[in-house]
Design a protein around this motif. Structure first.
Motif, PDB file in Angstrom:
ATOM      1  N   LEU A  84      30.953 -21.874  27.862  1.00  0.00           N
ATOM      2  CA  LEU A  84      30.245 -22.901  27.108  1.00  0.00           C
ATOM      3  C   LEU A  84      29.066 -22.296  26.360  1.00  0.00           C
ATOM      4  CD1 LEU A  84      29.971 -25.896  26.424  1.00  0.00           C
ATOM      5  CD2 LEU A  84      28.538 -26.162  28.475  1.00  0.00           C
ATOM      6  N   PHE A  85      28.328 -21.366  27.025  1.00  0.00           N
ATOM      7  CA  PHE A  85      27.211 -20.676  26.402  1.00  0.00           C
ATOM      8  C   PHE A  85      27.369 -19.177  26.599  1.00  0.00           C
ATOM      9  CE2 PHE A  85      25.335 -24.838  27.510  1.00  0.00           C
ATOM     10  CZ  PHE A  85      24.941 -25.242  26.241  1.00  0.00           C
ATOM     11  N   TYR A  86      27.048 -18.427  25.572  1.00  0.00           N
ATOM     12  CA  TYR A  86      27.101 -16.971  25.651  1.00  0.00           C
ATOM     13  C   TYR A  86      25.743 -16.361  26.001  1.00  0.00           C
ATOM     14  CZ  TYR A  86      31.796 -16.691  23.667  1.00  0.00           C
ATOM     15  OH  TYR A  86      33.146 -16.792  23.465  1.00  0.00           O
TER      16      TYR A  86
ATOM     17  N   ARG B   1      22.542 -15.126  27.710  1.00  0.00           N
ATOM     18  CA  ARG B   1      22.117 -14.772  29.058  1.00  0.00           C
ATOM     19  C   ARG B   1      20.640 -15.131  29.255  1.00  0.00           C
ATOM     20  NH1 ARG B   1      24.981  -8.771  29.137  1.00  0.00           N
ATOM     21  NH2 ARG B   1      27.148  -9.526  29.024  1.00  0.00           N
ATOM     22  N   PRO B   2      20.186 -15.253  30.526  1.00  0.00           N
ATOM     23  CA  PRO B   2      18.803 -15.678  30.797  1.00  0.00           C
ATOM     24  C   PRO B   2      17.744 -14.828  30.096  1.00  0.00           C
ATOM     25  CG  PRO B   2      20.089 -15.741  32.812  1.00  0.00           C
ATOM     26  CD  PRO B   2      20.974 -15.131  31.765  1.00  0.00           C
ATOM     27  N   ARG B   3      17.944 -13.511  30.071  1.00  0.00           N
ATOM     28  CA  ARG B   3      16.970 -12.634  29.429  1.00  0.00           C
ATOM     29  C   ARG B   3      16.840 -12.948  27.942  1.00  0.00           C
ATOM     30  NH1 ARG B   3      17.521  -6.012  29.163  1.00  0.00           N
ATOM     31  NH2 ARG B   3      15.674  -5.643  27.866  1.00  0.00           N
ATOM     32  N   LEU B   4      17.965 -13.150  27.286  1.00  0.00           N
ATOM     33  CA  LEU B   4      17.956 -13.472  25.866  1.00  0.00           C
ATOM     34  C   LEU B   4      17.399 -14.870  25.629  1.00  0.00           C
ATOM     35  CD1 LEU B   4      18.713 -12.311  23.130  1.00  0.00           C
ATOM     36  CD2 LEU B   4      21.015 -13.243  23.424  1.00  0.00           C
ATOM     37  N   PHE B   5      17.661 -15.775  26.568  1.00  0.00           N
ATOM     38  CA  PHE B   5      17.121 -17.139  26.462  1.00  0.00           C
ATOM     39  C   PHE B   5      15.595 -17.117  26.485  1.00  0.00           C
ATOM     40  CE2 PHE B   5      15.486 -20.920  28.623  1.00  0.00           C
ATOM     41  CZ  PHE B   5      15.952 -21.920  27.792  1.00  0.00           C
TER      42      PHE B   5
ATOM     43  N   THR C 151      28.464 -17.210  17.203  1.00  0.00           N
ATOM     44  CA  THR C 151      28.121 -18.270  18.147  1.00  0.00           C
ATOM     45  C   THR C 151      26.819 -17.961  18.877  1.00  0.00           C
ATOM     46  OG1 THR C 151      30.462 -18.778  18.498  1.00  0.00           O
ATOM     47  CG2 THR C 151      28.918 -19.550  20.167  1.00  0.00           C
ATOM     48  N   LEU C 152      26.649 -16.717  19.281  1.00  0.00           N
ATOM     49  CA  LEU C 152      25.433 -16.330  19.981  1.00  0.00           C
ATOM     50  C   LEU C 152      24.210 -16.462  19.080  1.00  0.00           C
ATOM     51  CD1 LEU C 152      24.099 -15.195  22.526  1.00  0.00           C
ATOM     52  CD2 LEU C 152      24.563 -12.894  21.660  1.00  0.00           C
TER      53      LEU C 152
ATOM     54  N   LYS D  99      18.173  -5.327  21.754  1.00  0.00           N
ATOM     55  CA  LYS D  99      17.941  -5.204  23.192  1.00  0.00           C
ATOM     56  C   LYS D  99      18.713  -6.248  24.005  1.00  0.00           C
ATOM     57  CE  LYS D  99      14.740  -1.972  22.689  1.00  0.00           C
ATOM     58  NZ  LYS D  99      14.909  -0.593  23.203  1.00  0.00           N
ATOM     59  N   ALA D 100      19.584  -6.973  23.354  1.00  0.00           N
ATOM     60  CA  ALA D 100      20.258  -8.096  24.016  1.00  0.00           C
ATOM     61  C   ALA D 100      21.216  -7.652  25.112  1.00  0.00           C
ATOM     62  CB  ALA D 100      21.012  -8.925  22.987  1.00  0.00           C
ATOM     63  N   GLN D 101      21.741  -6.452  25.011  1.00  0.00           N
ATOM     64  CA  GLN D 101      22.708  -5.918  25.971  1.00  0.00           C
ATOM     65  C   GLN D 101      23.967  -6.785  26.068  1.00  0.00           C
ATOM     66  OE1 GLN D 101      20.645  -5.342  29.688  1.00  0.00           O
ATOM     67  NE2 GLN D 101      19.371  -3.674  28.900  1.00  0.00           N
ATOM     68  N   GLN D 102      24.338  -7.380  24.942  1.00  0.00           N
ATOM     69  CA  GLN D 102      25.587  -8.114  24.850  1.00  0.00           C
ATOM     70  C   GLN D 102      25.988  -8.185  23.386  1.00  0.00           C
ATOM     71  OE1 GLN D 102      23.372 -12.115  26.034  1.00  0.00           O
ATOM     72  NE2 GLN D 102      25.431 -12.590  25.317  1.00  0.00           N
ATOM     73  N   GLU D 103      27.243  -8.487  23.153  1.00  0.00           N
ATOM     74  CA  GLU D 103      27.753  -8.510  21.789  1.00  0.00           C
ATOM     75  C   GLU D 103      27.124  -9.665  21.006  1.00  0.00           C
ATOM     76  OE1 GLU D 103      32.026  -8.843  19.386  1.00  0.00           O
ATOM     77  OE2 GLU D 103      31.928  -9.108  21.573  1.00  0.00           O
TER      78      GLU D 103
END
Length: 249
Positions: A82-84, A86-90, A212-213, A204-208
């Protein structure tokens, strides 16, 4: 064939987003200035309206979710996120959103005090601040073209500062005009800091980083920027003023 469709979709999304950005960038200061010219004086309300359109992003995210869900069913994949984010990026998006709320107020204050042409030229000096902070945060290298553009825009803002009485709106004191000039310049500085900060957040997101993100990040940023300005409206008793006006009518 899939690659061609994907490339076409990316270009289409890029063009649509560029068009929307252009319309907002050109139309927003005109509409805001029109509000203040016709007697409006609620700066915090104008600040809220700059990011209050974030619910439209939710609609797009819902559509994208159902598209992903349909694609997952075709591939016999039962799990669809539902959401891509992550807490750190949030948390990073929340922090950027609060700074954006402050920038909204600074910009709205400037538009309330200065003509649109003056405001636009001062805001253009954000290129200098963006280049400076990009060099500090993301190690962006300067080129002859970027240095030339930064110098010209900075000189333009300096010339305006030396001739503050030439385009001062009628009935506005020199102090109010100067405050508007300073607040607009601060808005350019803060926004010049935000853009490299967002790029740093992506790196620095450590994700793709997907479309959507990016929309999720924009939604969180706009949400907390709007909340920041709504708190300003509450502290400034703007809601009480609105209730008083309706009661009199």
């Amino acid at each position: 064939m899939t690659t061609e469709v994907s490339l076409f979709a990316r270009k289409t999304l890029l063009i649509i987003n560029c068009l929307l950005l252009s319309i907002g960038t050109c139309g927003s200061p005109l509409i805001m200035r029109l509000y203040f010219i016709h007697g409006g004086n609620r700066i915090w309300l104008s600040s809220v309206l700059q990011t209050a359109g974030f619910p439209f992003i939710i609609v797009v995210l819902i559509v994208l979710y159902f598209c992903r869900s349909a694609a997952a069913k075709n591939q016999n994949n039962k799990t669809t996120k539902l959401f891509y984010m992550r807490p750190r990026l949030f948390l990073a998006a929340v922090f950027i959103g609060l700074i954006t709320g402050l920038d909204n107020y600074l910009y709205a204050y400037g538009v309330a005090r200065l003509p649109v042409s003056t405001t636009s030229l001062i805001i253009a000096s954000q290129l200098a601040f963006t280049a400076f902070f990009a060099y500090l945060l993301v190690k962006l290298k300067f080129t002859a073209y970027s240095v030339n553009a930064v110098v010209l825009l900075t000189v333009g803002a300096g010339v305006l500062a030396l001739h503050t009485s030439s385009d001062r709106p009628e009935g506005e004191s020199k102090k109010e005009y100067t405050m508007g000039f300073v607040m607009t310049l601060l808005a350019a500085l803060v926004y010049g800091f935000l853009l490299p900060l967002i790029e740093l957040t992506y790196s620095k997101a450590q994700q793709e980083i997907t479309y959507t993100l990016v929309l999720e990040i924009q939604m969180v940023m706009s949400l907390f920027a709007t909340m920041f300005c709504v708190v300003g409206m509450i502290v400034n008793n703007d809601f009480k003023v609105q209730f008083f006006i309706r009661k009199r009518i």
